[in-house]
Design an enzyme around this catalytic site. Structure first.
Site, PDB file in Angstrom:
ATOM      1  N   GLN A 223       0.811  -1.224   0.000  1.00  0.00           N
ATOM      2  CA  GLN A 223       0.000   0.000   0.000  1.00  0.00           C
ATOM      3  C   GLN A 223       0.842   1.272   0.000  1.00  0.00           C
ATOM      4  O   GLN A 223       0.318   2.358  -0.238  1.00  0.00           O
ATOM      5  CB  GLN A 223      -0.924   0.029   1.219  1.00  0.00           C
TER       6      GLN A 223
ATOM      7  N   CYS B 140     -10.790   0.369   2.964  1.00  0.00           N
ATOM      8  CA  CYS B 140      -9.362   0.174   2.706  1.00  0.00           C
ATOM      9  C   CYS B 140      -8.746   1.508   2.313  1.00  0.00           C
ATOM     10  O   CYS B 140      -9.325   2.228   1.500  1.00  0.00           O
ATOM     11  CB  CYS B 140      -9.176  -0.855   1.580  1.00  0.00           C
ATOM     12  N   LEU B 141      -7.591   1.814   2.888  1.00  0.00           N
ATOM     13  CA  LEU B 141      -6.915   3.080   2.548  1.00  0.00           C
ATOM     14  C   LEU B 141      -6.570   3.140   1.064  1.00  0.00           C
ATOM     15  O   LEU B 141      -6.387   4.224   0.515  1.00  0.00           O
ATOM     16  CB  LEU B 141      -5.645   3.236   3.391  1.00  0.00           C
TER      17      LEU B 141
ATOM     18  N   HIS C 291      -7.588  -9.091   6.084  1.00  0.00           N
ATOM     19  CA  HIS C 291      -7.543  -7.995   5.106  1.00  0.00           C
ATOM     20  C   HIS C 291      -6.092  -7.675   4.745  1.00  0.00           C
ATOM     21  O   HIS C 291      -5.752  -7.536   3.552  1.00  0.00           O
ATOM     22  CB  HIS C 291      -8.247  -6.772   5.715  1.00  0.00           C
TER      23      HIS C 291
ATOM     24  N   HIS D 291      -3.623  -8.299   1.232  1.00  0.00           N
ATOM     25  CA  HIS D 291      -2.794  -7.326   0.501  1.00  0.00           C
ATOM     26  C   HIS D 291      -1.467  -7.955   0.072  1.00  0.00           C
ATOM     27  O   HIS D 291      -0.968  -7.676  -1.025  1.00  0.00           O
ATOM     28  CB  HIS D 291      -2.495  -6.100   1.370  1.00  0.00           C
TER      29      HIS D 291
HETATM   30 ZN    ZN Z   1      -6.514  -2.423   2.728  1.00  0.00          ZN
END
Ligand code: ZN
Length: 200
Positions: free
Chosen positions: A57, A114-115, A156, A160
């Site tokens: 991310q 989610c960011l 979660h 990723h």
């Molecule tokens: Zn996320």
């Protein structure tokens, strides 16, 4: 591109790094400055913004995750919702090269965000209980059993690392934008949400 407060820009859906399996960190590199600096920058980035952050991310394809769910996040939330979600404060911890095992596959449905999918929420089924093995930021092995919201966060974040986003698992008809979630759907029973959106 690093903002002055040391937070890293969050990669948004559309960047291939979010869709590629992340690589394990070689154990003898965990103590190295680049990895330790990455972990520190991830901690600065997630603090106050989310409950978990995976290295992809921030554009880094390595199996590193930071988890935290401080009690400040819960102050504006109804206690009965927190209890129903099995959500309790989690002190910050770092996972390097985590391995997740489902130990209770009872499906549990809640809205998730989610960011890296900024501005949306959707109902996502997750397993109730997981077992986690990982290394900490010193390379020391540890294990965690988690249920409820903690187990959801772990599923979660480890998704990723495997190139998956919650949108791959969501009940797609329950997708709402964040304002709509806040104003209308955030406190609603999930069964009712699914019924209204025609996902039951
Ligand atoms: Zn996320």
């Amino acid at each position: 591109m690093e903002p002055h407060d040391g937070r890293l820009p969050i990669v948004q859906a559309g960047d291939p790094v979010l869709r590629q399996p992340a690589l394990p960190v070689p154990v003898d590199e965990i103590a190295s400055a680049p990895i330790q600096d990455l972990i520190d920058a991830m901690i600065r980035t997630v603090s106050g913004s989310g409950v978990g952050l995976a290295a992809p991310q921030v554009g880094v394809g390595l199996r590193v995750v930071v988890i935290e769910d401080p009690s400040e996040y819960h102050e504006q939330m109804p206690p009965e919702l927190l209890e129903a979600q099995g959500r309790f404060p989690i002190d910050r911890y770092v996972l390097v090269n985590p391995e997740l095992t489902i130990i209770d596959d009872t499906p549990v449905e809640w809205f998730e965000g989610c960011l890296s999918v900024d501005g949306y929420r959707a109902v996502v089924p997750r397993a109730f209980g997981v077992h986690l093995r990982a290394l900490d930021r010193d390379g020391k092995p540890f294990e965690v059993d988690a249920t409820g919201w903690h187990a959801r966060i772990l599923q979660h974040e480890i998704d990723h690392l495997d190139g998956r986003l919650y949108v791959d698992r969501m009940l797609s008809r329950t997708l709402v934008d964040s304002d709509s979630y806040r104003d209308r759907w955030g406190g609603a029973p999930i069964d009712q949400v699914k019924h209204i959106f025609g996902d039951d």
